[in-house]
Design an enzyme around this catalytic site. Structure first.
Site, PDB file in Angstrom:
ATOM      1  N   HIS A  28       1.190  -0.895   7.715  1.00  0.00           N
ATOM      2  CA  HIS A  28       1.155  -2.282   7.857  1.00  0.00           C
ATOM      3  C   HIS A  28       0.731  -2.220   9.145  1.00  0.00           C
ATOM      4  CE1 HIS A  28       4.867  -3.093   5.177  1.00  0.00           C
ATOM      5  NE2 HIS A  28       3.752  -2.860   4.382  1.00  0.00           N
ATOM      6  N   SER A  53      -0.161  -3.983   0.567  1.00  0.00           N
ATOM      7  CA  SER A  53       0.361  -4.820   1.735  1.00  0.00           C
ATOM      8  C   SER A  53      -0.432  -4.533   2.915  1.00  0.00           C
ATOM      9  CB  SER A  53       2.104  -4.352   1.789  1.00  0.00           C
ATOM     10  OG  SER A  53       2.172  -2.995   1.966  1.00  0.00           O
TER      11      SER A  53
END
Length: 322
Positions: free
Chosen positions: A194, A143
Site C-alpha cells: 500500500h 489495492s
C-alpha cells in the site's frame, strides 16, 4: 484453467449487485474493462496465487511476469469485492476527469510501477535490517494501485475532509491515515504494498512521473501527448451525475450531512466511499469473530510456502547470531 470453487461467493454477488444498481452503462469503459478483467481472472486465474504474487525472491530469480499478474489476482471474493468497489468510485471519478485513454495509461503504469517500488522497498528493508524474510514476503491484489489512484484523485479534487473511522481527516492526508488504519485493523495486509502505491501516486502528482508519461505518450502518438484535461462524459441520460459532493470532497465539509446531494445515486445507500469502507471493515470484523480463518479486507501478503518456513527460520537465527 479451472474456475475457483468458492462456495456461495457472497462477495461476487454483492459486487454484481453494486454494478447493476449503478448501471453498467453508467460506468466508464476503461473502469468497466479493468473491473471485468479482475473478476475474470478471479474466476479463471492464469496461475495459482503463490505463483502470481510478487516478491523479491521470486522476481530476482527471473519470474518478472509476477509484476503483471499480482495486481490482477485476488485471494478471495471479499478481497476482490472491496478492491473493485473502490475501483468503481475512483475509476469513474478519474476517468470522467482525465478521459479514457489517459486513465488506461495511468492504470497500466501504476500497476507495473507499484510492483517495482514494492520490490525496492522490500529489498531495502531486508538490507537495512539484515532480515531476509522481507525478500520472501509475497503480495497480491489491486489495492496498491488503488492507493495510488486515491493520491491522484485528491490531487485533481483538492480540499475537503474524509471521515476515517469517525475521525475527520483532510483529504491531503487521508491516504496516510488509511494506510495505518488498514494495517492495524487487518494485520495480514501488505503495508509495504500500500505504501508503494502511495509513493507512485506522489511521483505522479508531485514528481516527474506525469511529465515522463506525457513525453512517452508523445512519442507513441507521433507528437501528440494524448492527454486531455477536459472532462469526458461517458454516461447515459438516466440522471446519474457522477460523484460531485461525495467521497469527502465537499466545499463546506462541516455541513455535508445536513445538505445531502440530490444527485447521489441510490446504489451507495447515501454513503460515501469511506463510509462504505468503514462499514465493510466492521462487517469483516464481526464475521471474523465467527470464522476459523480471517479474510483480509484490503489486499494482503501471501504466507511463504511450507517448504520455505525452515529457510526463513534459519535466516532469522543467522540474523540474531551476528
Amino acid at each position: 484453467m479451472r474456475n475457483r470453487q468458492r462456495g456461495a461467493n457472497l462477495g461476487l454477488l454483492l459486487l454484481a449487485s453494486q454494478i447493476f444498481q449503478m448501471g453498467v452503462n453508467n460506468i466508464p469503459p476503461v473502469t468497466l474493462a479493468a473491473l471485468g478483467l479482475n473478476v475474470y481472472l478471479f474466476l479463471f486465474p492464469l496461475t495459482p496465487l503463490l505463483q502470481a504474487c510478487v516478491s523479491v525472491e521470486a522476481c530476482w530469480g527471473g519470474d518478472w511476469r509476477r509484476l503483471l499478474l499480482s495486481p490482477l489476482h485476488h485471494a478471495d471474493d471479499w478481497h476482490l469485492y472491496y478492491n473493485m468497489v473502490s475501483l468503481l468510485w475512483k475509476g469513474t471519478r478519474l476517468e470522467r476527469r482525465l478521459g479514457g485513454a489517459w486513465f488506461a495509461y495511468i492504470l497500466t503504469v501504476f500497476s507495473l510501477l507499484t510492483g517495482v517500488v514494492y520490490l525496492l522497498l522490500q529489498w531495502a528493508l531486508s538490507e537495512l535490517t539484515h532480515d531476509f524474510s522481507y525478500n520472501m514476503q509475497c503480495a497480491v491484489g489491486f489495492s496498491g494501485v488503488l492507493f495510488g489512484l486515491k493520491v491522484v484523485n485528491n490531487y485533481y479534487y483538492p480540499g475537503g475532509v474524509t471521515n476515517v473511522m469517525g475521525m475527520p481527516v483532510s483529504n491531503k492526508f487521508a491516504c496516510w491515515a488509511e494506510l495505518i488504519l488498514i494495517h492495524v485493523m487487518s494485520p495480514g495486509t501488505s503495508f509495504v504494498g500500500h505504501l508503494a502505491g502511495i509513493l507512485v501516486g506522489l511521483l505522479y502528482t508531485h514528481g516527474p512521473l506525469k511529465s515522463v508519461m506525457k513525453i512517452c505518450a508523445g512519442f507513441l502518438m507521433g507528437g501528440s501527448n494524448g492527454y486531455t484535461t477536459g472532462q469526458r462524459t461517458y454516461y447515459s441520460s438516466s440522471g446519474f451525475s457522477g460523484y460531485s459532493g461525495t467521497h469527502g470532497n465537499f466545499p463546506y465539509a462541516q455541513n455535508w450531512r445536513s445538505q445531502p446531494d440530490p444527485n447521489l445515486h441510490p446504489y451507495t445507500g447515501g454513503l460515501s466511499e469511506d463510509e462504505q469502507y468503514e462499514a465493510a471493515i466492521r462487517a469483516s470484523l464481526r464475521e471474523r469473530a465467527h470464522a476459523t480463518q480471517a479474510r483480509p479486507a484490503y489486499g494482503f501478503n501471501i504466507p511463504p510456502e511450507p517448504g520455505s518456513m525452515e529457510e526463513l527460520r534459519q535466516h532469522r537465527l543467522q540474523r540474531f547470531a551476528r
